[in-house]
Design an enzyme around this catalytic site. Structure first.
Site, PDB file in Angstrom:
ATOM      1  CE1 TYR A 162      -2.916  -3.069   0.405  1.00  0.00           C
ATOM      2  CE2 TYR A 162      -4.463  -1.390   0.790  1.00  0.00           C
ATOM      3  CZ  TYR A 162      -4.286  -2.650   0.492  1.00  0.00           C
ATOM      4  OH  TYR A 162      -5.221  -3.582   0.389  1.00  0.00           O
ATOM      5  CE  LYS A 232       0.980 -17.909   0.734  1.00  0.00           C
ATOM      6  NZ  LYS A 232       0.153 -19.035   0.834  1.00  0.00           N
ATOM      7  CG  ASP A 285      -2.686 -20.258   2.291  1.00  0.00           C
ATOM      8  OD1 ASP A 285      -1.896 -19.836   3.157  1.00  0.00           O
ATOM      9  OD2 ASP A 285      -2.001 -20.714   1.015  1.00  0.00           O
ATOM     10  CG  ASP A 309      -8.013  -3.857   1.877  1.00  0.00           C
ATOM     11  OD1 ASP A 309      -9.241  -3.795   2.425  1.00  0.00           O
ATOM     12  OD2 ASP A 309      -7.683  -3.366   1.082  1.00  0.00           O
TER      13      ASP A 309
HETATM   14  O1  LIG Z   1      -8.608   3.013  -0.363  1.00  0.00           O
HETATM   15  C1  LIG Z   1      -9.394   2.495  -1.025  1.00  0.00           C
HETATM   16  O2  LIG Z   1     -10.036   2.818  -1.889  1.00  0.00           O
HETATM   17  C2  LIG Z   1      -9.662   1.210  -0.541  1.00  0.00           C
HETATM   18  C3  LIG Z   1      -9.198   1.009   0.882  1.00  0.00           C
HETATM   19  C4  LIG Z   1      -9.690  -0.405   1.435  1.00  0.00           C
HETATM   20  O3  LIG Z   1     -10.307  -1.275   0.862  1.00  0.00           O
HETATM   21  C5  LIG Z   1      -9.641  -0.469   2.800  1.00  0.00           C
HETATM   22  O4  LIG Z   1      -9.213   0.177   3.439  1.00  0.00           O
HETATM   23  O5  LIG Z   1     -10.227  -1.548   3.486  1.00  0.00           O
HETATM   24 MG   LIG Z   2     -10.984  -2.791   2.043  1.00  0.00          MG
END
Ligand SMILES: O=C(O)CCC(=O)C(=O)O
Ligand SMILES: [Mg+2]
Ligand SMILES: NC(=O)C1=CN([C@@H]2O[C@H](COP(=O)(O)OP(=O)(O)OC[C@H]3O[C@@H](n4cnc5c(N)ncnc54)[C@H](OP(=O)(O)O)[C@@H]3O)[C@@H](O)[C@H]2O)C=CC1
Length: 418
Positions: A162, A232, A285, A309
């Site tokens: 990210y 993972k 997983d 996420d």
């Molecule tokens: O920043 C985004 O558009 C998605 C972020 C996301 O899915 C989250 O933080 O759960």
């Molecule tokens: Mg999300």
């Protein structure tokens, strides 16, 4: 302080923090909010109405939130100019007012702007994404025993892929980096070097330690039986694998955890209750199937950004979906609350979706502020509203005999149930 477009309410005071990061919350705090894109314009006003009702009922007028709108996303571009997606003054206010709440913001897939949600987390170093996953009686779930799912996810919010360090296939950057990897770093396994996009995944010891520290402290403070490090690390040895190793090492070094049967699992005695807290790990997983089959074995989860996420939405589905999945992004001093879900564009402006996720994010915010009576009223209202079967479409379509209500209608049902 005056701003370009943000209007500071005439009444109300800022929340401030002490040296130990505890908050001083006045009875009339100013709380900044971002409405959000898509369904943000549906759920945010409902959240405000429900929170105001809970605060009024809990404190009989002696406490009141003064809401202050701040801007990001599409609304910002309309006010500040077509390229201004995240004004500097929004960041300044979130930092200065310490506690805020936001609706979802759109991120285009492929090209276009980078995620504003991720940018907010990075710029403010909101390194913990805290997402509780709990079951409310009566919520339709795909599981036979959904009440067995009771987890709190600590998702590392500042690192991993990210960080946005990536180059498009064919770009000068991708060519240069692939060239460097092949010619100077001895990389041999880039299958199609000419047509590869390439991304970098930074995971640090400091970043891991501060996240795992918060997760273990949470387990201690809330008398939880275990913390599971999800990774993972069998495949990504020096990022996800190191996350696991640094996590275990921190538990031993800072919390006095001891090896169980020679490790790698460790356990520590909760200094507040005397009960053991198990620190264990699971490969992502396998973890995702185990939380479906044996959810009782998982309590506090500490994991990296991408895993977190995925796990957030998957775990939310077990207890009714992302319509009621709340969350918070936190540093030591600043907290910004937000739903787990996104802008759900097909439902935008239709007064249709479940506002529960944002209302429960506000419930977390009230608790963070120490306004527990108002927070408790919101939880009690949810606990009464859902079994009454007056619910939004997401629950109604899975419930027998439900009466479907709108987004604002569900807010009214909650208020009736306070
Ligand atoms: O920043 C985004 O558009 C998605 C972020 C996301 O899915 C989250 O933080 O759960
Ligand atoms: Mg999300
Ligand atoms: N923190 C943030 O601001 C986030 C932003 N996003 C952004 O949001 C945009 C859309 O993402 P997308 O992948 O469609 O994911 P969304 O989370 O927006 O929506 C996916 C599906 O989840 C269900 N859902 C979402 N919100 C609600 C709600 N309040 N009540 C009931 N059901 C709900 C709907 O399911 P159904 O179709 O079954 O009705 C919806 O179609 C993207 O730009 C993404 O980047 C995504 C996640 C977080």
């Amino acid at each position: 302080m005056s701003y370009q477009h943000i209007k500071v309410p005439a009444e109300g005071k800022k929340i401030s923090a002490n040296a130990d990061f505890s908050l001083n919350v006045p009875d009339n705090p100013i709380i900044p909010f971002i409405e959000g894109d898509g369904v943000g314009s549906d759920i945010t006003p409902v959240m405000i109405k429900v929170v105001d009702a809970a605060v009024a009922k809990a404190y009989g007028g002696s406490r009141k939130i003064n809401w202050m709108e701040i801007y990001a996303g599409e609304k910002s571009t309309k006010l500040y100019g077509p390229d201004v997606w995240l004004p500097e003054e929004t960041i300044d206010v979130v930092k200065e007012y310490l506690v805020s709440i936001k609706g979802p913001l759109t991120t285009p897939v492929g090209g276009g702007i980078r995620s504003l949600n991720v940018t907010l987390r990075q710029q403010l170093d909101l390194y913990v994404c805290l997402r509780p996953v709990r079951y409310f009686k009566g919520v339709p779930s795909p599981l036979r025993e959904p009440e067995k799912t009771d987890m709190v996810i600590f998702r590392e919010n500042s690192e991993d892929i990210y960080a946005g360090i990536e180059w498009e296939a064919g770009s000068d950057g991708a060519k240069k980096l692939i060239d460097f990897l092949l010619n100077e770093m001895g990389a041999r396994k880039i299958r199609f070097p000419e047509t590869s996009g390439i991304g970098i995944k930074p995971v640090s010891r400091e970043g891991t330690e501060r996240l795992v520290r918060k997760a273990i402290q949470y387990a201690i403070d809330n008398d939880k039986p275990s913390v599971t490090l999800v990774h993972k690390g069998n495949i990504m040895k020096f990022t996800e694998g190191s996350f696991r190793d640094w996590g275990y090492a921190l538990a031993q070094k800072e919390f006095g955890a001891e090896l169980i049967d020679g490790g790698p699992w460790v356990r520590l005695k909760n200094p507040k209750t005397g009960r053991y807290i198990m620190i264990k790990d699971s490969i992502t997983d396998a973890f995702l199937q185990q939380i479906l089959l044996r959810p009782v074995e998982y309590s506090v989860i500490a994991t990296l950004n991408l895993n977190g996420d995925y796990i957030s939405d998957a775990a939310a589905a077990q207890v009714g979906g992302i319509g009621i999945a709340p969350g918070a992004n936190m540093s030591d001093s600043v907290a910004m609350f937000e739903a787990t879900h996104g802008t759900a564009p097909k439902y935008a402006g239709k007064d249709y979706v479940n506002p529960g996720s944002m209302i429960l994010s506000a419930e977390m915010m009230l608790r963070h502020m120490g306004w527990v009576e108002a927070a408790d009223l919101i939880i009690a209202a949810m606990e009464k509203a859902i079994p009454s079967k007056r619910v939004t479409y997401d629950f109604a379509r899975l419930m027998e005999g439900a009466m479907q209500v709108s987004c604002s209608g569900f807010g009214d049902v909650l208020i009736e149930n306070m």
